[in-house]
Design an enzyme around this catalytic site. Structure first.
Site, PDB file in Angstrom:
ATOM      1  N   LYS A 157     -12.354  88.994  16.059  1.00  0.00           N
ATOM      2  CA  LYS A 157     -11.992  88.729  17.592  1.00  0.00           C
ATOM      3  C   LYS A 157     -10.996  89.346  17.966  1.00  0.00           C
ATOM      4  CE  LYS A 157     -16.186  86.891  18.777  1.00  0.00           C
ATOM      5  NZ  LYS A 157     -17.642  86.821  17.499  1.00  0.00           N
TER       6      LYS A 157
HETATM    7  C1  PLP Z   1     -18.647  85.508  17.319  1.00  0.00           C
HETATM    8  C2  PLP Z   1     -19.552  85.446  18.224  1.00  0.00           C
HETATM    9  C3  PLP Z   1     -20.202  83.480  18.009  1.00  0.00           C
HETATM   10  C4  PLP Z   1     -20.009  82.987  17.540  1.00  0.00           C
HETATM   11  O1  PLP Z   1     -18.253  82.884  16.430  1.00  0.00           O
HETATM   12  P1  PLP Z   1     -18.213  82.166  15.134  1.00  0.00           P
HETATM   13  O2  PLP Z   1     -16.090  82.006  15.262  1.00  0.00           O
HETATM   14  O3  PLP Z   1     -18.269  83.678  13.811  1.00  0.00           O
HETATM   15  O4  PLP Z   1     -19.311  81.365  14.616  1.00  0.00           O
HETATM   16  C5  PLP Z   1     -21.002  83.584  19.213  1.00  0.00           C
HETATM   17  N1  PLP Z   1     -21.453  84.142  19.937  1.00  0.00           N
HETATM   18  C6  PLP Z   1     -20.655  85.348  19.952  1.00  0.00           C
HETATM   19  C7  PLP Z   1     -21.083  86.446  21.441  1.00  0.00           C
HETATM   20  C8  PLP Z   1     -19.379  85.849  19.289  1.00  0.00           C
HETATM   21  O5  PLP Z   1     -19.469  87.317  19.299  1.00  0.00           O
END
Ligand code: PLP
Length: 390
Positions: free
Chosen positions: A193
């Protein structure tokens, strides 16, 4: 044949160098725990950055969505409307609660939830007397969904909104932080992210009472008794004090990271938008996308190459590029789930999946690396589109 070219990743972690200071403070004070001063400070700092009343740091973005559903008392038999064009983590917590997802298509401008499909779904729910308990709206690749339209519909039908802003931290919508317009917003700090704690998430809301309850549920729902007493199902979902330290340092450079990703996007557009059959994701008016990933669509008929073939070419060059999210209504996991297309003859998310790719967009990517990606794509499209016309 062995590949000697240096690998270019899609979205690798980008540390600022200050993380170690906060990690050291956790070690020095021996706060090696899921809670502690870094967690409290990270929650305060992100609330102030976003302009919300409260934030709860948790172990993942998925956990944050799960808690939001708990707070809205989503349970067995309830329905939850959710964007179909997203990562499976947006919808898995609906299943954890024994509730039923209903998928809503995208619209072509933002690629996010189609207000027109949502309206049809809500009207039908009204006729059947079966309103959803919540709507999960996703802001993909940093782009904001059409929140004015979506919020207006949801308030008209009195349905709560959860914003999955896992990919849009640092984006704004009409001057407000993405993820702060619904009842709850969630962010992810997974390794790929825009900022990361290696793994982690954040739940935010202006409802401080609900956020206190979220922290309670996330620490095994321990009652205020002198011994271990529990009256509700709890979870072990809090963020570690060490990782919150990483998050504090990352949050300080978030604006730089947004700037870097937006420059990367502009560079791709400058070099590639003139090629036949290539279109980039637009930016919604009155909003700022963090451009987490640069995404583009390839029209095989004019580009002379499919997204699949182009991904293979990039992969051979040791460049990590990927398909866009495969819509959830096409996933085997959700094969019997209902789904509302944008219109009867326009299934937007399916088309995006068939044509789209995302490109390496890491904020630490060097100019020469990006030029390798650009040259690879432009060469391959020039050769193939010429072959078409020749
Ligand atoms: C990364 C992501 C998540 C989940 O996040 P985690 O921290 O990996 O559990 C949820 N929704 C979207 C759209 C994502 O890209």
């Amino acid at each position: 044949m062995e590949n000697h070219k240096e690998k270019i990743y899609l979205s690798p972690p980008h540390m600022s160098g200050e993380e170690q200071v906060y990690i050291d403070s956790a070690f020095d004070s021996n706060w090696i725990a899921p809670l502690g001063p870094n967690v409290d400070a990270f929650e305060r700092e992100i609330s102030s950055y976003l302009g919300v009343n409260a934030a709860a740091a948790v172990s993942s973005g998925t956990a944050a969505i799960h808690l939001a559903l708990q707070l809205l008392e989503v349970g067995p038999g309830d329905r939850v409307f959710c964007s179909t064009f997203t990562f499976v983590a947006s919808a898995n917590p609906i299943l954890y609660q024994g509730a039923e997802p209903v998928f809503i298509d995208s619209e072509p401008e933002t690629w996010n939830m189609s207000p027109q499909a949502l309206e049809r779904a809500l009207k039908e729910a009204e006729q059947e007397g079966n309103f959803p308990k919540a709507v999960i709206v996703v802001h993909l690749y940093g782009q904001n969904a059409k929140m004015d339209e979506i919020l207006r519909l949801c308030s008209e039908y009195d349905v709560q909104v959860i914003e999955d802003a896992a990919e849009s931290l640092g984006s704004t919508y009409q001057g407000k932080a993405s993820g702060t317009l619904g009842a709850f917003g969630i962010y992810s700090f997974n390794g790929n992210k825009i900022i990361t704690t290696s793994g982690g998430g954040m739940l935010v809301s202006n409802d401080e009472g609900a956020m206190n309850k979220a922290r309670f549920l996330a620490t095994q729902a321990k009652d205020a008794a002198p011994y271990y007493q529990h009256s509700a199902i709890g979870y072990n979902y809090r963020m570690s004090n060490i990782l919150a330290g990483v998050g504090r340092a990352q949050l300080q450079v978030l604006e730089d990271r947004v700037g870097a990703r937006r420059s990367i996007f502009n560079e791709y557009v400058m070099h590639l938008s003139g090629l036949p059959g290539i279109t980039f994701m637009n930016e919604l008016e009155n909003s700022r996308s963090n451009r987490w990933l640069t995404t583009l669509l390839i029209d095989e008929k004019t580009a002379g190459i499919s997204n699949k073939a182009l991904l293979e070419v990039l992969n051979e060059e040791n460049i990590e590029a990927r398909y866009l999210w495969k819509p959830l209504h096409l996933q085997p996991l959700f094969k019997d789930t209902s789904y509302y297309p944008h219109s009867e003859c326009h299934h937007v998310a399916e088309e995006l999946f068939q044509k789209g790719i995302c490109l390496p967009s890491g904020s630490s990517m060097a100019k020469e690396q990006q030029m390798r990606v650009i040259n690879c794509i432009s060469h391959s499209i020039k050769v193939n589109s010429l072959r078409l016309s020749g």
